[in-house]
Structure formats: structure tokens, C-alpha cells
Write a protein that holds these residues in place. Structure first.
Motif, PDB file in Angstrom:
ATOM      1  N   ASP A 171       0.808  -1.221   0.000  1.00 55.25           N
ATOM      2  CA  ASP A 171       0.000   0.000   0.000  1.00 55.25           C
ATOM      3  C   ASP A 171       0.841   1.271   0.000  1.00 55.25           C
ATOM      4  O   ASP A 171       0.303   2.371  -0.185  1.00 55.25           O
ATOM      5  CB  ASP A 171      -0.928   0.025   1.224  1.00 55.25           C
ATOM      6  N   LEU A 174       0.603   3.625  -3.063  1.00 59.37           N
ATOM      7  CA  LEU A 174      -0.716   4.243  -3.133  1.00 59.37           C
ATOM      8  C   LEU A 174      -0.831   5.411  -2.157  1.00 59.37           C
ATOM      9  O   LEU A 174      -1.290   6.503  -2.526  1.00 59.37           O
ATOM     10  CB  LEU A 174      -1.793   3.206  -2.819  1.00 59.37           C
ATOM     11  N   LEU A 178      -1.502   9.350  -3.142  1.00 59.54           N
ATOM     12  CA  LEU A 178      -2.682  10.052  -2.658  1.00 59.54           C
ATOM     13  C   LEU A 178      -2.304  11.257  -1.809  1.00 59.54           C
ATOM     14  O   LEU A 178      -2.947  12.316  -1.884  1.00 59.54           O
ATOM     15  CB  LEU A 178      -3.566   9.098  -1.841  1.00 59.54           C
ATOM     16  N   ASP A 190      -9.312  16.606  -8.232  1.00 61.27           N
ATOM     17  CA  ASP A 190      -8.349  15.546  -7.923  1.00 61.27           C
ATOM     18  C   ASP A 190      -7.922  15.609  -6.463  1.00 61.27           C
ATOM     19  O   ASP A 190      -7.740  14.566  -5.817  1.00 61.27           O
ATOM     20  CB  ASP A 190      -7.123  15.663  -8.829  1.00 61.27           C
ATOM     21  N   ASP A 193     -10.790  14.152  -4.411  1.00 64.99           N
ATOM     22  CA  ASP A 193     -10.870  12.703  -4.581  1.00 64.99           C
ATOM     23  C   ASP A 193      -9.760  11.986  -3.817  1.00 64.99           C
ATOM     24  O   ASP A 193      -9.992  10.953  -3.171  1.00 64.99           O
ATOM     25  CB  ASP A 193     -10.782  12.341  -6.069  1.00 64.99           C
ATOM     26  N   ALA A 194      -8.541  12.544  -3.884  1.00 70.48           N
ATOM     27  CA  ALA A 194      -7.412  11.916  -3.196  1.00 70.48           C
ATOM     28  C   ALA A 194      -7.623  11.928  -1.685  1.00 70.48           C
ATOM     29  O   ALA A 194      -7.391  10.919  -0.999  1.00 70.48           O
ATOM     30  CB  ALA A 194      -6.109  12.622  -3.564  1.00 70.48           C
ATOM     31  N   ASN A 195      -8.085  13.059  -1.159  1.00 72.64           N
ATOM     32  CA  ASN A 195      -8.311  13.142   0.289  1.00 72.64           C
ATOM     33  C   ASN A 195      -9.449  12.225   0.729  1.00 72.64           C
ATOM     34  O   ASN A 195      -9.386  11.616   1.799  1.00 72.64           O
ATOM     35  CB  ASN A 195      -8.589  14.582   0.692  1.00 72.64           C
ATOM     36  N   ALA A 196     -10.471  12.116  -0.101  1.00 73.47           N
ATOM     37  CA  ALA A 196     -11.573  11.208   0.226  1.00 73.47           C
ATOM     38  C   ALA A 196     -11.082   9.765   0.284  1.00 73.47           C
ATOM     39  O   ALA A 196     -11.483   8.988   1.164  1.00 73.47           O
ATOM     40  CB  ALA A 196     -12.691  11.351  -0.803  1.00 73.47           C
ATOM     41  N   GLU A 197     -10.197   9.401  -0.639  1.00 68.04           N
ATOM     42  CA  GLU A 197      -9.673   8.036  -0.652  1.00 68.04           C
ATOM     43  C   GLU A 197      -8.779   7.782   0.563  1.00 68.04           C
ATOM     44  O   GLU A 197      -8.803   6.695   1.149  1.00 68.04           O
ATOM     45  CB  GLU A 197      -8.895   7.793  -1.947  1.00 68.04           C
ATOM     46  N   GLY A 200     -11.059   7.230   3.542  1.00 68.22           N
ATOM     47  CA  GLY A 200     -11.633   5.894   3.509  1.00 68.22           C
ATOM     48  C   GLY A 200     -10.631   4.836   3.947  1.00 68.22           C
ATOM     49  O   GLY A 200     -10.972   3.910   4.696  1.00 68.22           O
ATOM     50  N   TYR A 201      -9.395   4.977   3.496  1.00 64.92           N
ATOM     51  CA  TYR A 201      -8.352   4.012   3.859  1.00 64.92           C
ATOM     52  C   TYR A 201      -8.130   4.009   5.375  1.00 64.92           C
ATOM     53  O   TYR A 201      -8.086   2.944   6.009  1.00 64.92           O
ATOM     54  CB  TYR A 201      -7.052   4.370   3.140  1.00 64.92           C
ATOM     55  N   SER A 238      -4.807  11.959   8.764  1.00 64.30           N
ATOM     56  CA  SER A 238      -4.530  12.481   7.430  1.00 64.30           C
ATOM     57  C   SER A 238      -3.591  13.682   7.506  1.00 64.30           C
ATOM     58  O   SER A 238      -2.653  13.822   6.708  1.00 64.30           O
ATOM     59  CB  SER A 238      -5.834  12.885   6.746  1.00 64.30           C
TER      60      SER A 238
END
Length: 404
Positions: A171, A174, A178, A190, A193-197, A200-201, A238
Motif C-alpha cells: 500500500d 498508493l 494520494l 483531484d 478525490d485523493a483526500n476522500a480516498e 476511507g483508507y 490524514s
């Protein structure tokens, strides 16, 4: 005066440093117009930057901490994310988030961090563009050409923080991608989207660590959780990841740029490794990856003769404070033995970076490993700078490494 601290090309060409030097020479603060906004004040001198960052009662972080940030995003995380909060809430969050980064706590991960950095340097120096050295019959011939950013410094902090969090190695690439996209992507979609991913992780990771704690950073944060909700822990995980990754990445790349341009400095450091502590501080001052911090005025205040009103925004430019000749003699010269070196590369006041000790440890481990493995560092192409006005540094730096 002409001033532009918003246009990407200004930062890609390093012209922001000249502009900020001109601002420092003017009395008071400087007002910066904003094409699609109300404008903001610019604090560029060392003392003014400390005044702004050291008084959270007058200069609030709750409405956002960077130019170009989303007002809605700031409202959603205000008083829940450490960097977007004011006392007393900030102190309660900081006690939790900072618990794994105290000197005593870091002893748990010291050897793991040093070993990971050393392994990375061995991997980079021990391979060339054609493949592993062992695959080449002329493996002892010639220096190695590397992109210091892509091959080394971009991987460095990501590898360390992922190891501290005990994330699966598969990982790590990835998470690195991100983290960079979430902060540096020129496309706001973008970034979202990256922060949302990332969120989630880490939401899934927090659930797994709560069910089965281990010897890792996430488990330590959960153990020190205090009154933070899972969502607040997630938001601050984060923030720790971003701060740790981008600052060290750019500082390390800047160090390699200096040593490539000044081979005498690299030779002197290899001959006298005891210069490492002061060299690290000068790297941090010189590179200043975190360019500015934004604050919102809460009450009428006068700074260096300039009258600021409630609701106005002021930007404190760390990179400019670190080049203030009133504090740093010969500020535009890299001096590895500079003492004292009261730089503000990690910020100032209650929001000074909680990960500063980890950053110093990573940079020390990196230069120590390079001293042992690399005889000379030389430019091998044109350096390329990022275009951001919040976190800033090299995005590409071709170098030629001669193994020791």
C-alpha cells in the motif's frame, strides 16, 4: 508595489523569494489584492511572522490555514483538526496527536526509522538505470544517474510514516501518491478525490487497529485518544501523514540540490560528520518547504504600524522570515555551521509542527547513509520546482551519484 503570491509560475521560477525580499524592505505589512477574493495582508519579516503565529487569540486558524483552501472544508474540520483549531480545543487535540512524537515515544521507532532510511539509500545507490548492479558486468564503472526526488526523497518520508503506521508494503506507493495529489494536484477535484480516498483508507485502518492494537502509530493515537471521536482521529491521521510526507520530501531534495551545486560542502560534511546537526537546521531554514500560514484577524490589532480589522486575513511567510537579514546574517548563503539558527521552518507558536523530531531524525538518517555510500553528488539535469504557494519544493532533480 507589484506583488503576486498567487500565480503558479511565480513559484515554479522561484520568483517569490525576490518579491518577499522587497516586501521585507517596506515598512509595515503589505496588502495583496486577490482577483477573486477580498485580498490579504502579507507578513514577511521574522518578527511579524512570529507575532501573527504566536497569538492565536488575535489571529485565528479556524477559518483556514492556507491561501486557496476551501472555506467549506475549513468549516467542516474547524476545532476538529489540530491545524484548523484554536486554544483551548487545539491543546486538547495536540496532546493526543503529539503523544506518539515525544522524545520518549520516538525511542520505540528510532531504530525502525533509521533502518528503513538506510535500506532505501542502499537500494537507490545500489542500482542504476539499467537494473541491479549485480546484473551488470561493469557494475563498478561510472557514477549513477538518479532523479533525487522520484527515486529517493519522495519515497523517504512516505516509507518512514508508513512503517511507523505498520501499513502493508503493497500500500505504500498508493499512500504516497494520494498524499501528494491531495495536497499538490493543480486540479481541485483531484485533490478532493485523493483526500476522500485517504479518509476511507484510514477509517478502515482505525477499525482494524482498535480490534487488534499493535506497536504502531495508529494504535498509539487510539491509546491516547482522549475525547476525540473516530472521525476526529481520522482527520488528524490524514494531517499527520501529509505534514510528515511533504515537508521532509522537499527539505531532503533541497539538501541534495545544495550539495550538488556545492561539492565543497559535501566533501566537508563527509570529512566532518559532526557538522550534521547544524547542517540539518540549515537545510530546514534554506528550503522552508512550508511557505506560509494563513490566519484570520479576530479583533482590531496593529502590526508594525499596519492596522488590521476583524475578518481580514493575514499570511505569515515562513520562507521569508527564514531569509530575514535582521536575524540571519548573509541569509541567501547556505552555511552548514550557522549558529544560532532560530529558523521557523516548522512554524511558530502553538501550531509548531508536532512531527519536527521525526523530520529531523529522517533527514539525519538520510545524510548519514549518503555520507557512507556516496562520494560525490553532481547535477545531471535541470531542477524542476513545484508551483504551489503553500508547500513548495523540487519535483524533479536529476543528480549523478558517485558511490564511495
Amino acid at each position: 508595489m507589484d506583488i503576486d503570491l498567487l500565480t503558479p509560475d511565480v513559484f515554479a521560477g522561484q520568483r517569490h523569494l525576490d518579491q518577499l525580499a522587497a516586501v521585507r524592505a517596506r515598512p509595515g505589512l503589505t496588502w495583496h489584492p486577490e482577483p477573486d477574493g477580498p485580498g490579504f495582508w502579507v507578513a514577511a519579516r521574522y518578527d511579524d511572522v512570529q507575532t501573527v503565529l504566536g497569538d492565536p487569540a488575535t489571529f485565528s486558524s479556524r477559518a483556514g490555514i492556507r491561501l486557496g483552501g476551501s472555506d467549506e472544508a475549513a468549516r467542516l474540520v474547524a476545532d476538529r483538526m489540530m491545524v484548523v483549531s484554536d486554544p483551548p480545543r487545539h491543546g486538547r487535540i495536540r496532546r493526543v496527536v503529539g503523544a506518539p512524537f515525544t522524545p520518549a515515544a520516538l525511542l520505540r521507532w528510532h531504530d525502525r526509522i533509521v533502518a528503513g532510511v538506510t535500506d532505501l539509500v542502499d537500494e537507490v545507490v545500489g542500482t542504476d538505470v539499467a537494473g541491479p548492479l549485480g546484473d551488470r558486468p561493469d557494475k563498478a564503472a561510472g557514477p549513477l544517474v538518479r532523479d533525487a526526488v522520484g527515486d529517493l526523497t519522495q519515497r523517504l518520508p512516505n516509507q518512514v510514516i508508513c512503517a511507523m503506521m505498520n501499513l502493508p508494503r503493497a500500500d505504500w506507493p498508493l499512500i504516497g501518491r494520494l498524499t501528494t495529489d491531495g495536497l499538490d494536484s493543480p486540479d481541485p477535484i483531484d485533490r478532493l478525490d485523493a483526500n476522500a480516498e485517504i479518509f476511507g483508507y484510514f477509517a478502515d485502518l482505525i477499525d482494524r487497529r482498535r480490534a487488534r492494537p499493535g506497536d504502531d502509530l495508529i494504535s498509539a493515537l487510539l491509546a491516547a485518544g482522549g475525547d476525540l471521536t473516530d472521525e476526529e482521529l481520522l482527520i488528524n491521521c490524514s494531517g499527520v501523514l501529509t505534514g510528515a510526507s511533504e515537508t521532509v520530501r522537499y527539505a531532503a531534495a533541497g539538501a541534495l540540490l545544495v550539495f550538488g551545486d556545492r561539492p565543497d560542502l559535501w566533501a566537508a560534511l563527509r570529512a566532518s560528520p559532526e557538522l550534521l546537526p547544524t547542517t540539518i537546521e540549515e537545510v530546514l531554514r534554506w528550503t522552508s518547504p512550508g511557505l506560509h500560514g494563513l490566519r484570520t484577524v479576530t479583533r482590531p490589532v496593529t502590526v508594525s504600524g499596519s492596522d488590521l480589522l476583524p475578518g481580514e486575513r493575514v499570511t505569515a511567510w515562513l520562507c521569508s522570515a527564514n531569509r530575514d537579514p535582521a536575524v540571519f546574517p548573509d541569509p541567501d548563503t547556505f552555511r552548514p555551521d550557522r549558529t544560532p539558527n532560530r529558523h521557523v521552518a516548522f512554524g511558530w507558536g502553538p501550531h509548531v509542527c508536532v512531527g519536527s523530531r521525526v523530520a529531523r531524525l529522517e533527514l539525519t538518517a538520510l545524510l548519514t547513509a549518503l555520507i557512507r555510500r556516496v562520494r560525490t553528488i553532481a547535477p545531471a539535469g535541470r531542477p524542476v520546482w513545484s508551483t504551489g504557494n503553500f508547500i513548495h519544493g523540487l519535483t524533479s532533480l536529476p543528480v549523478r551519484l558517485s558511490p564511495a
